[in-house]
Write a protein that holds these residues in place. Structure first.
Motif, PDB file in Angstrom:
ATOM      1  N   PRO A 125       4.680   0.912  -4.491  1.00 38.80           N
ATOM      2  CA  PRO A 125       3.265   0.865  -4.136  1.00 38.80           C
ATOM      3  C   PRO A 125       2.440   0.214  -5.251  1.00 38.80           C
ATOM      4  O   PRO A 125       2.690   0.419  -6.432  1.00 38.80           O
ATOM      5  CB  PRO A 125       2.889   2.343  -3.976  1.00 38.80           C
ATOM      6  N   ALA A 165       0.832  -1.202   0.000  1.00 41.41           N
ATOM      7  CA  ALA A 165       0.000   0.000   0.000  1.00 41.41           C
ATOM      8  C   ALA A 165       0.868   1.254   0.000  1.00 41.41           C
ATOM      9  O   ALA A 165       0.531   2.244  -0.633  1.00 41.41           O
ATOM     10  CB  ALA A 165      -0.923  -0.005   1.219  1.00 41.41           C
ATOM     11  N   SER A 166       1.976   1.196   0.701  1.00 41.87           N
ATOM     12  CA  SER A 166       2.876   2.348   0.795  1.00 41.87           C
ATOM     13  C   SER A 166       4.280   1.819   1.047  1.00 41.87           C
ATOM     14  O   SER A 166       4.460   0.805   1.722  1.00 41.87           O
ATOM     15  CB  SER A 166       2.429   3.256   1.944  1.00 41.87           C
ATOM     16  N   VAL A 167       5.254   2.515   0.507  1.00 47.13           N
ATOM     17  CA  VAL A 167       6.635   2.074   0.686  1.00 47.13           C
ATOM     18  C   VAL A 167       7.563   3.277   0.618  1.00 47.13           C
ATOM     19  O   VAL A 167       7.287   4.249  -0.094  1.00 47.13           O
ATOM     20  CB  VAL A 167       7.026   1.012  -0.381  1.00 47.13           C
ATOM     21  N   ARG A 168       8.622   3.177   1.352  1.00 48.05           N
ATOM     22  CA  ARG A 168       9.691   4.173   1.264  1.00 48.05           C
ATOM     23  C   ARG A 168      10.978   3.391   1.046  1.00 48.05           C
ATOM     24  O   ARG A 168      11.379   2.605   1.902  1.00 48.05           O
ATOM     25  CB  ARG A 168       9.771   4.976   2.558  1.00 48.05           C
TER      26      ARG A 168
END
Length: 116
Positions: A21, A10-13
């Protein structure tokens, strides 16, 4: 996030852009499958030496060496995981404060999801 036995990011850094994502994988291919199955925190510093861990297809494909992850809940059900992965071996075990950090962050995310 897990839907229909798929694990979706869903979200990544990431500095390496290994994960993005919207990318999805069969849940059983990921290190997160045990988090979903057991609702536990997993902290591995040298995955290749963990019994059975190197059998995860995604690990074999990506050569992930260090991993820490825990459950994110939406109300009473596991909604997803918060995890950190590294392609480098972590020297020494994860410290209690590192485990507490990820568990507290996941708890805050769970509270936000549950109140929405």
């Amino acid at each position: 996030l897990s839907v229909d036995d798929l694990y979706e990011i869903a979200s990544v850094r990431s500095a390496t852009k290994v994960f993005v994502p919207g990318e999805s994988f069969p849940l059983d291919d990921t290190l997160c499958r045990d988090i979903f199955a057991k609702g536990i925190t997993i902290a591995l510093t040298l995955i290749a030496r963990e019994p059975g861990q190197s059998l995860y297809p995604l690990w074999e494909k990506m050569d992930i060496e260090a991993f820490i992850g825990t459950s994110i809940y939406k109300r009473v059900e596991i909604w997803g995981t918060l995890n950190f992965t590294n392609l480098k071996i972590k020297r020494g075990p994860f410290k209690e404060c590192e485990i507490n950090y990820i568990e507290n962050a996941a708890r805050r995310l769970s509270d936000a999801l549950s109140s929405s």
